[in-house]
Design an enzyme around this catalytic site. Structure first.
Site, PDB file in Angstrom:
ATOM      1  N   LYS A   1       0.874  -1.185   0.000  1.00  0.00           N
ATOM      2  CA  LYS A   1       0.000   0.000   0.000  1.00  0.00           C
ATOM      3  C   LYS A   1       0.904   1.226   0.000  1.00  0.00           C
ATOM      4  O   LYS A   1       1.790   1.350   0.845  1.00  0.00           O
ATOM      5  CB  LYS A   1      -0.910  -0.020   1.236  1.00  0.00           C
TER       6      LYS A   1
ATOM      7  N   LYS B   1      -7.089   7.785  -0.183  1.00  0.00           N
ATOM      8  CA  LYS B   1      -8.414   7.983   0.431  1.00  0.00           C
ATOM      9  C   LYS B   1      -9.162   9.076  -0.327  1.00  0.00           C
ATOM     10  O   LYS B   1      -9.579  10.088   0.229  1.00  0.00           O
ATOM     11  CB  LYS B   1      -8.302   8.301   1.924  1.00  0.00           C
TER      12      LYS B   1
ATOM     13  N   ALA C   1     -11.587  11.538  -1.986  1.00  0.00           N
ATOM     14  CA  ALA C   1     -12.871  12.038  -1.463  1.00  0.00           C
ATOM     15  C   ALA C   1     -13.183  13.374  -2.118  1.00  0.00           C
ATOM     16  O   ALA C   1     -13.566  14.328  -1.446  1.00  0.00           O
ATOM     17  CB  ALA C   1     -12.786  12.198   0.056  1.00  0.00           C
ATOM     18  N   ASP C   2     -13.003  13.432  -3.437  1.00  0.00           N
ATOM     19  CA  ASP C   2     -13.166  14.725  -4.113  1.00  0.00           C
ATOM     20  C   ASP C   2     -14.335  14.662  -5.108  1.00  0.00           C
ATOM     21  O   ASP C   2     -15.038  13.648  -5.190  1.00  0.00           O
ATOM     22  CB  ASP C   2     -11.849  15.088  -4.811  1.00  0.00           C
TER      23      ASP C   2
ATOM     24  N   GLY D   1      -0.638  -3.879  15.465  1.00  0.00           N
ATOM     25  CA  GLY D   1       0.645  -3.467  16.045  1.00  0.00           C
ATOM     26  C   GLY D   1       0.493  -2.170  16.808  1.00  0.00           C
ATOM     27  O   GLY D   1      -0.168  -2.120  17.849  1.00  0.00           O
TER      28      GLY D   1
ATOM     29  N   PRO E   1      -1.589  -9.315  15.192  1.00  0.00           N
ATOM     30  CA  PRO E   1      -1.631  -9.988  13.887  1.00  0.00           C
ATOM     31  C   PRO E   1      -2.579 -11.196  13.970  1.00  0.00           C
ATOM     32  O   PRO E   1      -2.517 -11.973  14.920  1.00  0.00           O
ATOM     33  CB  PRO E   1      -0.179 -10.455  13.675  1.00  0.00           C
TER      34      PRO E   1
ATOM     35  N   GLY F   1       1.955  -1.726   8.888  1.00  0.00           N
ATOM     36  CA  GLY F   1       2.994  -0.764   8.518  1.00  0.00           C
ATOM     37  C   GLY F   1       4.167  -0.740   9.460  1.00  0.00           C
ATOM     38  O   GLY F   1       5.094  -1.544   9.361  1.00  0.00           O
ATOM     39  N   ARG F   2       4.087   0.184  10.438  1.00  0.00           N
ATOM     40  CA  ARG F   2       5.277   0.547  11.214  1.00  0.00           C
ATOM     41  C   ARG F   2       6.005  -0.582  11.911  1.00  0.00           C
ATOM     42  O   ARG F   2       7.230  -0.536  12.011  1.00  0.00           O
ATOM     43  CB  ARG F   2       4.897   1.634  12.235  1.00  0.00           C
TER      44      ARG F   2
HETATM   45  P1  BMP Z   1       0.471   1.104  10.930  1.00  0.00           P
HETATM   46  O1  BMP Z   1       0.459  -0.420  10.881  1.00  0.00           O
HETATM   47  O2  BMP Z   1       1.834   1.652  10.921  1.00  0.00           O
HETATM   48  O3  BMP Z   1      -0.390   1.654  12.013  1.00  0.00           O
HETATM   49  O4  BMP Z   1      -0.129   1.613   9.528  1.00  0.00           O
HETATM   50  C1  BMP Z   1      -1.449   1.426   9.165  1.00  0.00           C
HETATM   51  C2  BMP Z   1      -1.681   1.817   7.720  1.00  0.00           C
HETATM   52  O5  BMP Z   1      -3.063   1.635   7.432  1.00  0.00           O
HETATM   53  C3  BMP Z   1      -1.355   3.267   7.383  1.00  0.00           C
HETATM   54  O6  BMP Z   1      -0.856   3.274   6.055  1.00  0.00           O
HETATM   55  C4  BMP Z   1      -2.688   3.979   7.413  1.00  0.00           C
HETATM   56  O7  BMP Z   1      -2.784   4.995   6.435  1.00  0.00           O
HETATM   57  C5  BMP Z   1      -3.653   2.865   7.031  1.00  0.00           C
HETATM   58  N1  BMP Z   1      -4.993   2.987   7.635  1.00  0.00           N
HETATM   59  C6  BMP Z   1      -5.169   2.957   9.003  1.00  0.00           C
HETATM   60  O8  BMP Z   1      -4.228   2.852   9.784  1.00  0.00           O
HETATM   61  N2  BMP Z   1      -6.450   3.042   9.484  1.00  0.00           N
HETATM   62  C7  BMP Z   1      -7.530   3.160   8.681  1.00  0.00           C
HETATM   63  O9  BMP Z   1      -8.640   3.207   9.183  1.00  0.00           O
HETATM   64  C8  BMP Z   1      -7.351   3.199   7.298  1.00  0.00           C
HETATM   65  C9  BMP Z   1      -6.061   3.109   6.783  1.00  0.00           C
HETATM   66  O10 BMP Z   1      -5.874   3.140   5.483  1.00  0.00           O
END
Ligand code: BMP
Length: 224
Positions: A33, A63, A65-66, A175, A181, A195-196
Site C-alpha cells: 500500500k 483515500k 474524497a473529491d 501493532g 496480527p 505498517g510501522r
Molecule cells: P500502521 O500499521 O503503521 O499503524 O499503519 C497502518 C496503515 O493503514 C497506514 O498506512 C494507514 O494509512 C492505514 N490505515 C489505518 O491505519 N487506518 C484506517 O482506518 C485506514 C487506513 O488506510
C-alpha cells in the site's frame, strides 16, 4: 494475507528506503500500500521503481474524497504509474464523486476499495455511524473491497456477515494501533494491512517474518 503499508520514514531514523524494504519483502507479502507520504518523500516515480522491483499488487491509498473530475484525473495518473487498486472514501457518496472513480477504475482495469470504518478513535464521530450503509454501497456498486479497522473486530465480523464472499476486506490497525496480527483475519478479513512494526524496523524482513508467524498461529487457533 498481509499488505505492507509503505509509509515513510523507513527503518530507524529514516535509514532505509522503500526500495530496500520492497527488495527484502517482495516474496512474503500479498501487496503493498502506497500513498501521499511516500510520494511526498520519494516522488511519484518511486511507485514505478517499486513496480519494476517487485510484481506484487500496488494499492494506492489516497483515500480519495473529491468531486468526480478531480477523482478521475487522480485515478488516471495513478494508473499510468502502475497502480493496481485505489482506496477511496465511501462517505462522499456515489453521484458526482465515487461514480467517477468506479467508472475510471473499470475503464483502466483498477480495483476500487472503499473505506467503511477507520481505526482511529475519531472514526466513531461520523464514518462508523454510516458503516453498514457504506458496506451496502460497496456491494451495490460491485467494487473490489472495503477497508474495516482491525482494532474493531466486531465491525469486521459485521462487514463479512453483510457482504458474504462478495467483497474483499482489508484491515489496518495492527501493532502500533492495538490489534494483534491475525485478529482481523479471525474476524473475517481477507488481508491485514501492517505498517510501522515492519517498516520502522532495522530488519524489516525478520519483523515481517515474525508478524506472519504470529498471524498464522492465531488464524490456525481460531479456525481450529
Ligand atoms: P500502521 O500499521 O503503521 O499503524 O499503519 C497502518 C496503515 O493503514 C497506514 O498506512 C494507514 O494509512 C492505514 N490505515 C489505518 O491505519 N487506518 C484506517 O482506518 C485506514 C487506513 O488506510
Amino acid at each position: 494475507m498481509l499488505v505492507l503499508a509503505l509509509d515513510p520514514p523507513f527503518g530507524p531514523n529514516g535509514s532505509l528506503t522503500a526500495s530496500r524494504i520492497v527488495a527484502e519483502t517482495c516474496d512474503m507479502v500479498s501487496a503493498y500500500k502506497v500513498g501521499i507520504p511516500l510520494i511526498l518523500e520519494e516522488g511519484s516515480q518511486a511507485i514505478k521503481t517499486l513496480k519494476e522491483l517487485c510484481s506484487r499488487r500496488l494499492i494506492a491509498d489516497f483515500k480519495l474524497a473529491d468531486i468526480g473530475s478531480v477523482n478521475s484525473f487522480v485515478v488516471e495518473k495513478l494508473s499510468a504509474l502502475g497502480i493496481d487498486a485505489i482506496i477511496a472514501h465511501g462517505f462522499v457518496g456515489l453521484n458526482g464523486s465515487l461514480d467517477a472513480i468506479i467508472e475510471t477504475g473499470k475503464r483502466l482495469g483498477l480495483d476500487v476499495i472503499l473505506v467503511a470504518s477507520m481505526s482511529h478513535p475519531g472514526s466513531k464521530m461520523f464514518i462508523d455511524k454510516h458503516f453498514e450503509e457504506i458496506v451496502s454501497l460497496a456491494l451495490e456498486t460491485e467494487v473490489h473491497g472495503i477497508v474495516v479497522a482491525a482494532n474493531k473486530p466486531h465491525m469486521v465480523k459485521k462487514a463479512r456477515e453483510i457482504a458474504g464472499s462478495r467483497l474483499y476486506i482489508y484491515s489496518p490497525g495492527i501493532g502500533v494501533q492495538g490489534a494483534e496480527p491475525g485478529d482481523a483475519i479471525c474476524a473475517g478479513a481477507d488481508y491485514e494491512i501492517v505498517g510501522r512494526i515492519i517498516t520502522r524496523s532495522a530488519q524489516p524482513r525478520s519483523s515481517l517474518n515474525a508478524t506472519l508467524s504470529r498471524l498464522v498461529e492465531k488464524v490456525r487457533a481460531c479456525r481450529g
